[in-house]
Structure formats: C-alpha cells, structure tokens
Write a protein that holds these residues in place. Structure first.
Motif, PDB file in Angstrom:
ATOM      1  N   LEU A 201       0.829  -1.208   0.000  1.00 16.82           N
ATOM      2  CA  LEU A 201       0.000   0.000   0.000  1.00 16.82           C
ATOM      3  C   LEU A 201       0.860   1.254   0.000  1.00 16.82           C
ATOM      4  O   LEU A 201       0.583   2.220  -0.725  1.00 16.82           O
ATOM      5  CB  LEU A 201      -0.923  -0.007   1.217  1.00 16.82           C
ATOM      6  N   ALA A 202       1.921   1.271   0.808  1.00 18.62           N
ATOM      7  CA  ALA A 202       2.806   2.432   0.864  1.00 18.62           C
ATOM      8  C   ALA A 202       3.460   2.679  -0.492  1.00 18.62           C
ATOM      9  O   ALA A 202       3.580   3.829  -0.941  1.00 18.62           O
ATOM     10  CB  ALA A 202       3.871   2.227   1.940  1.00 18.62           C
ATOM     11  N   ALA A 203       3.902   1.612  -1.160  1.00 18.65           N
ATOM     12  CA  ALA A 203       4.508   1.758  -2.484  1.00 18.65           C
ATOM     13  C   ALA A 203       3.494   2.296  -3.486  1.00 18.65           C
ATOM     14  O   ALA A 203       3.823   3.149  -4.320  1.00 18.65           O
ATOM     15  CB  ALA A 203       5.056   0.409  -2.952  1.00 18.65           C
ATOM     16  N   THR A 204       2.256   1.820  -3.396  1.00 21.96           N
ATOM     17  CA  THR A 204       1.202   2.300  -4.302  1.00 21.96           C
ATOM     18  C   THR A 204       0.897   3.774  -4.051  1.00 21.96           C
ATOM     19  O   THR A 204       0.746   4.568  -4.989  1.00 21.96           O
ATOM     20  CB  THR A 204      -0.070   1.462  -4.119  1.00 21.96           C
ATOM     21  N   LEU A 205       0.809   4.170  -2.778  1.00 25.25           N
ATOM     22  CA  LEU A 205       0.554   5.567  -2.435  1.00 25.25           C
ATOM     23  C   LEU A 205       1.706   6.466  -2.870  1.00 25.25           C
ATOM     24  O   LEU A 205       1.492   7.572  -3.383  1.00 25.25           O
ATOM     25  CB  LEU A 205       0.326   5.697  -0.926  1.00 25.25           C
ATOM     26  N   TYR A 206       2.949   5.994  -2.660  1.00 23.77           N
ATOM     27  CA  TYR A 206       4.128   6.773  -3.059  1.00 23.77           C
ATOM     28  C   TYR A 206       4.092   7.087  -4.549  1.00 23.77           C
ATOM     29  O   TYR A 206       4.266   8.243  -4.962  1.00 23.77           O
ATOM     30  CB  TYR A 206       5.391   5.992  -2.704  1.00 23.77           C
ATOM     31  N   SER A 207       3.836   6.081  -5.369  1.00 22.73           N
ATOM     32  CA  SER A 207       3.783   6.304  -6.812  1.00 22.73           C
ATOM     33  C   SER A 207       2.563   7.127  -7.210  1.00 22.73           C
ATOM     34  O   SER A 207       2.613   7.890  -8.177  1.00 22.73           O
ATOM     35  CB  SER A 207       3.775   4.958  -7.554  1.00 22.73           C
ATOM     36  N   GLU A 215       3.761  18.103  -7.106  1.00 23.21           N
ATOM     37  CA  GLU A 215       4.121  19.304  -6.349  1.00 23.21           C
ATOM     38  C   GLU A 215       4.057  19.046  -4.845  1.00 23.21           C
ATOM     39  O   GLU A 215       4.852  19.599  -4.080  1.00 23.21           O
ATOM     40  CB  GLU A 215       3.197  20.465  -6.728  1.00 23.21           C
ATOM     41  N   VAL A 216       3.110  18.209  -4.428  1.00 24.57           N
ATOM     42  CA  VAL A 216       3.007  17.864  -3.008  1.00 24.57           C
ATOM     43  C   VAL A 216       4.253  17.115  -2.559  1.00 24.57           C
ATOM     44  O   VAL A 216       4.831  17.403  -1.502  1.00 24.57           O
ATOM     45  CB  VAL A 216       1.743  17.011  -2.746  1.00 24.57           C
ATOM     46  N   TRP A 217       4.700  16.171  -3.391  1.00 21.19           N
ATOM     47  CA  TRP A 217       5.896  15.421  -3.027  1.00 21.19           C
ATOM     48  C   TRP A 217       7.136  16.315  -3.076  1.00 21.19           C
ATOM     49  O   TRP A 217       8.027  16.186  -2.241  1.00 21.19           O
ATOM     50  CB  TRP A 217       6.078  14.229  -3.957  1.00 21.19           C
ATOM     51  N   LEU A 218       7.196  17.242  -4.047  1.00 16.83           N
ATOM     52  CA  LEU A 218       8.336  18.155  -4.137  1.00 16.83           C
ATOM     53  C   LEU A 218       8.408  19.043  -2.902  1.00 16.83           C
ATOM     54  O   LEU A 218       9.494  19.283  -2.354  1.00 16.83           O
ATOM     55  CB  LEU A 218       8.226  19.007  -5.407  1.00 16.83           C
ATOM     56  N   HIS A 219       7.251  19.524  -2.447  1.00 21.69           N
ATOM     57  CA  HIS A 219       7.256  20.356  -1.235  1.00 21.69           C
ATOM     58  C   HIS A 219       7.632  19.529  -0.008  1.00 21.69           C
ATOM     59  O   HIS A 219       8.327  20.012   0.883  1.00 21.69           O
ATOM     60  CB  HIS A 219       5.888  21.003  -1.028  1.00 21.69           C
ATOM     61  N   PHE A 220       7.183  18.284   0.022  1.00 19.57           N
ATOM     62  CA  PHE A 220       7.567  17.397   1.115  1.00 19.57           C
ATOM     63  C   PHE A 220       9.075  17.166   1.112  1.00 19.57           C
ATOM     64  O   PHE A 220       9.698  17.063   2.172  1.00 19.57           O
ATOM     65  CB  PHE A 220       6.827  16.063   0.980  1.00 19.57           C
ATOM     66  N   TYR A 221       9.682  17.103  -0.073  1.00 24.05           N
ATOM     67  CA  TYR A 221      11.129  16.923  -0.181  1.00 24.05           C
ATOM     68  C   TYR A 221      11.871  18.105   0.434  1.00 24.05           C
ATOM     69  O   TYR A 221      12.871  17.926   1.144  1.00 24.05           O
ATOM     70  CB  TYR A 221      11.509  16.761  -1.654  1.00 24.05           C
ATOM     71  N   PHE A 222      11.374  19.329   0.197  1.00 22.16           N
ATOM     72  CA  PHE A 222      12.033  20.515   0.734  1.00 22.16           C
ATOM     73  C   PHE A 222      11.640  20.793   2.177  1.00 22.16           C
ATOM     74  O   PHE A 222      12.416  21.392   2.932  1.00 22.16           O
ATOM     75  CB  PHE A 222      11.697  21.741  -0.131  1.00 22.16           C
ATOM     76  N   HIS A 223      10.449  20.373   2.580  1.00 24.17           N
ATOM     77  CA  HIS A 223       9.973  20.616   3.950  1.00 24.17           C
ATOM     78  C   HIS A 223       9.387  19.325   4.522  1.00 24.17           C
ATOM     79  O   HIS A 223       8.178  19.210   4.730  1.00 24.17           O
ATOM     80  CB  HIS A 223       8.917  21.724   3.954  1.00 24.17           C
ATOM     81  N   PRO A 224      10.230  18.319   4.780  1.00 23.47           N
ATOM     82  CA  PRO A 224       9.723  17.022   5.236  1.00 23.47           C
ATOM     83  C   PRO A 224       9.179  17.079   6.660  1.00 23.47           C
ATOM     84  O   PRO A 224       9.589  17.907   7.479  1.00 23.47           O
ATOM     85  CB  PRO A 224      10.967  16.123   5.154  1.00 23.47           C
ATOM     86  N   THR A 225       8.258  16.199   6.932  1.00 24.04           N
ATOM     87  CA  THR A 225       7.694  16.055   8.266  1.00 24.04           C
ATOM     88  C   THR A 225       7.217  14.624   8.440  1.00 24.04           C
ATOM     89  O   THR A 225       6.858  13.958   7.465  1.00 24.04           O
ATOM     90  CB  THR A 225       6.515  17.018   8.477  1.00 24.04           C
ATOM     91  N   PHE A 229      -0.673  15.010  10.622  1.00 22.46           N
ATOM     92  CA  PHE A 229      -1.785  15.905  10.923  1.00 22.46           C
ATOM     93  C   PHE A 229      -1.623  17.290  10.306  1.00 22.46           C
ATOM     94  O   PHE A 229      -2.548  18.097  10.348  1.00 22.46           O
ATOM     95  CB  PHE A 229      -1.963  16.026  12.438  1.00 22.46           C
ATOM     96  N   ILE A 230      -0.443  17.587   9.729  1.00 21.98           N
ATOM     97  CA  ILE A 230      -0.244  18.894   9.101  1.00 21.98           C
ATOM     98  C   ILE A 230       0.027  18.758   7.610  1.00 21.98           C
ATOM     99  O   ILE A 230       0.385  19.734   6.954  1.00 21.98           O
ATOM    100  CB  ILE A 230       0.920  19.658   9.766  1.00 21.98           C
ATOM    101  N   ALA A 231      -0.151  17.559   7.069  1.00 16.20           N
ATOM    102  CA  ALA A 231       0.150  17.300   5.657  1.00 16.20           C
ATOM    103  C   ALA A 231      -1.142  17.222   4.843  1.00 16.20           C
ATOM    104  O   ALA A 231      -2.217  16.967   5.391  1.00 16.20           O
ATOM    105  CB  ALA A 231       0.933  16.000   5.532  1.00 16.20           C
ATOM    106  N   PRO A 232      -1.056  17.460   3.529  1.00 17.71           N
ATOM    107  CA  PRO A 232      -2.217  17.245   2.658  1.00 17.71           C
ATOM    108  C   PRO A 232      -2.713  15.808   2.758  1.00 17.71           C
ATOM    109  O   PRO A 232      -1.962  14.904   3.164  1.00 17.71           O
ATOM    110  CB  PRO A 232      -1.661  17.549   1.254  1.00 17.71           C
ATOM    111  N   LEU A 233      -3.955  15.578   2.356  1.00 17.91           N
ATOM    112  CA  LEU A 233      -4.629  14.310   2.607  1.00 17.91           C
ATOM    113  C   LEU A 233      -3.852  13.106   2.078  1.00 17.91           C
ATOM    114  O   LEU A 233      -3.589  12.161   2.815  1.00 17.91           O
ATOM    115  CB  LEU A 233      -6.034  14.327   1.995  1.00 17.91           C
ATOM    116  N   ILE A 234      -3.466  13.140   0.811  1.00 17.00           N
ATOM    117  CA  ILE A 234      -2.810  11.969   0.222  1.00 17.00           C
ATOM    118  C   ILE A 234      -1.457  11.712   0.886  1.00 17.00           C
ATOM    119  O   ILE A 234      -1.073  10.567   1.121  1.00 17.00           O
ATOM    120  CB  ILE A 234      -2.663  12.124  -1.308  1.00 17.00           C
ATOM    121  N   LEU A 235      -0.756  12.780   1.233  1.00 10.11           N
ATOM    122  CA  LEU A 235       0.528  12.621   1.918  1.00 10.11           C
ATOM    123  C   LEU A 235       0.315  12.162   3.358  1.00 10.11           C
ATOM    124  O   LEU A 235       1.096  11.372   3.890  1.00 10.11           O
ATOM    125  CB  LEU A 235       1.312  13.930   1.878  1.00 10.11           C
ATOM    126  N   ALA A 236      -0.755  12.650   3.995  1.00 13.29           N
ATOM    127  CA  ALA A 236      -1.069  12.225   5.366  1.00 13.29           C
ATOM    128  C   ALA A 236      -1.355  10.727   5.409  1.00 13.29           C
ATOM    129  O   ALA A 236      -0.903  10.022   6.320  1.00 13.29           O
ATOM    130  CB  ALA A 236      -2.264  13.011   5.893  1.00 13.29           C
TER     131      ALA A 236
END
Length: 338
Positions: A201-207, A215-225, A229-236
């Motif tokens: 599931l994690a691999a499927t969500l990552y892709s 853009e969500v993943w790019l922002h996560f790369y620059f500002h990881p957490t 509870f503070i991330a967009p839905l798909i990233l959460a």
C-alpha cells in the motif's frame, strides 16, 4: 496458557505503540507558515520571497548541503556574466553547508532565469543557476537526504537487481527446508500478512503521489515532516501508512519470536523482508502505469485468502509440528495422524 499470555503481551505492546504513534506526532508541531504554502503575505518585505517559496518551495535562509564533489560559484553579479564582463569564481565542496542569501530573476537569461546566491560563510559566497544548484545539493534534513539517496536511478537499478537475486536465493532456501514463510507456509498470525500488505500500500501511495500530485511530493522533499496531521490528505495517508509499517513490523517480530525457534524465526523474518522488498519494487513501478492498482486489489485478495486458508488448519502433526486442516497423512513429513 503460555500462547495466550504471549498473544496478550503482543496486544499490550501494540496498543502502547499505537498510543505513542498518536501522541508523539501531535507534539511535533511545526510553524504552519513554513508548511505547504501557508505563508504570511502581510509583511511586504518578504512578499517576493514568499511568492518564490510558494512556487519553488524554498527561499532566503534555506539550508542545503553539497552532495557532489564541488560547485563553482560566480563571485560577481549574474548580470556581469551575461554581459560578457570578466568574472571569477569560488569553489565549495562536498558536505559543505550552504545558506540561500539572495535570489534574482533575470528573464533575459536563456539558460535559466533564476539565479541563487548561496553562502558557506561570510567570506565564501557566490551566484549559480538554480537548475545547476539543485543538481548538486540536497536540503539539510535527514528525511530529504534519504529521499535523495533513494531517488538516484543508478542506485535503484542496483538495489532492484540485488533484491531480486537475494530474494530468489532466500526463497529457494526456505522452500527447500520447508520452513515457514508468509502467504505460503505461514504462522498462525495476521501480523506478517498485514505487514506485507502495508508495504504494498505504501509503495502504491508513493507512486500515486508522484503521478497525480508531484508538487506535493516536491514540497515534502524541501519541507519534510513525519507528522501526518499537518500534511495534505494523500501525503497524510502515506505517512500514516509508514507509521503503521513500523508498528506492525515490531508486533510481527514479537509474534514470530514467540512462535518459532530462533533460527526459523530469523529465516522467516528474512523471507518476509524479501517478500516486502519485491512488493515495494513491483507496486512502486507498476502504479506509475496504472496497472499497480489492479495488481494491488488482486494481491490483497490473494494475501487474505492465503491467511484464511492457513488459519483454518487447526490440527498439528505429531511428528513434525506442521499445521494440518484435517487428520490423516501429513503432507510435510508423511506421518499419519489419527
């Protein structure tokens, strides 16, 4: 009685870990003005920098680490180089820490209109094209460094080859010894199956994030957490899945340790790791071509059916200890059980 005690202990450990997972991330509060484009535009002095940060995901005072052998920085202003004036450069090297000092947009530059001034210290600073900079630096954060390492295509190809060879050899050894292995000759616990499903599931969500919300993943790369509870839905959802993998992994190790002898337990865990590695490779690649979603559904059905079939074996062979669905000849050792 001892089995019941072990399962009860596992349940207590799992409950405690779930409680820690819920409480600890909520304490990892971050300034929301730094996360996912929520920037204070009321201060005019930072309006340009904030606008740039929304688009490029970093701004002044952002910290990088050099991950290439060297970077050449222009000592003069970018306009001087564009106008053919004489310039000189300064070099920074691998593992040097750099801070973004200034950013300039020069539309007439045909190579890259964005120039970034970075500084190692008060005496070492200079300008470089943003496209050239990002190829040779990584954000100064452990999660960003981890993402950068495993985004290297050459490393990924190497890991895939090594993983396939290792898993093939491991599976051959396990089946030859008729040892326990998830999905095929599993122990009577759902934790290993759940762990393998969570990795898939994690691999499927990552892709999926890479495919639909880059853009969500790019922002996560620059500002990881690690706080979902503070991330967009798909990233959460992805982060919750990562936390669940850690928790279920610990519970799985505890169950395997109390169920199997030491050597068999080590072999079982290695087999589970191999299956999970293959799951990650298959689902992270096939999801990029949309096939992964159908494969994931099929894999869930297969994994659950395999577990239900194994858990229905309520008899144990008196000779080898293999689980049997009914009395009679043991398919594992050939002994007759009445």
């Amino acid at each position: 009685m001892q089995n019941k005690g072990n399962h009860f202990l596992s349940a207590i450990i799992l409950f405690a870990l779930i409680f820690i997972m819920i409480v600890v991330p909520s304490g990892c509060y971050q300034d929301m003005s730094r996360v996912y484009g929520l920037i204070d535009y009321q201060n005019d002095a930072f309006a340009d920098s904030a606008s740039f940060s929304t688009t490029y995901h970093y701004s002044r005072n952002y910290n990088f680490v050099v991950n290439q052998d060297s970077i050449y920085l222009l000592r003069q202003l970018p306009e001087e180089a564009l106008n053919g004036m004489q310039t000189d450069s300064i070099t920074v090297y691998r593992h040097d820490h750099l801070a973004v000092a200034d950013i300039r947009i020069i539309p007439q530059d045909s190579i890259d209109s964005v120039w970034v001034e970075v500084a190692r210290d008060q005496d070492t600073f200079g300008w470089i094209h943003e496209s050239e900079l990002l190829k040779k630096v990584v954000p100064n954060d452990p999660i960003s460094k981890f993402i950068s390492i495993f985004s290297n295509i050459h490393l990924l190809i190497f890991l895939i080859i090594i993983s396939v060879i290792s898993v093939a050899y491991l599976m051959r050894t396990i089946f030859k010894r008729r040892a326990k292995i998830v999905h095929f000759n599993d122990i009577n616990s759902f934790y290993p199956t759940l762990f393998a499903l969570l990795v898939a599931l994690a691999a499927t969500l990552y892709s999926s994030i890479q495919l639909f919300s880059p853009e969500v993943w790019l922002h996560f790369y620059f500002h990881p957490t690690l706080n979902p509870f503070i991330a967009p839905l798909i990233l959460a959802v992805f982060l919750i899945c990562v936390w669940a993998i850690i928790i279920v992994g610990i519970a799985t190790i505890d169950v395997v340790r109390t169920t199997l002898p030491t050597l068999d337990a080590i072999l079982y865990i290695c087999g589970l790791a191999g299956v999970s590695a293959i799951n990650y490779i298959i689902f992270s690649i096939t999801t990029l071509y949309y096939v992964g979603y159908l494969l994931f559904i099929a894999y869930c059905i297969f994994a659950v059916r395999a577990h239900l079939k194994n858990s229905s074996r309520s008899y144990i062979c008196g000779n080898c200890g293999a689980r049997l669905s009914q009395k009679g000849i043991c398919p594992n050792c050939g002994a007759e059980n009445k």
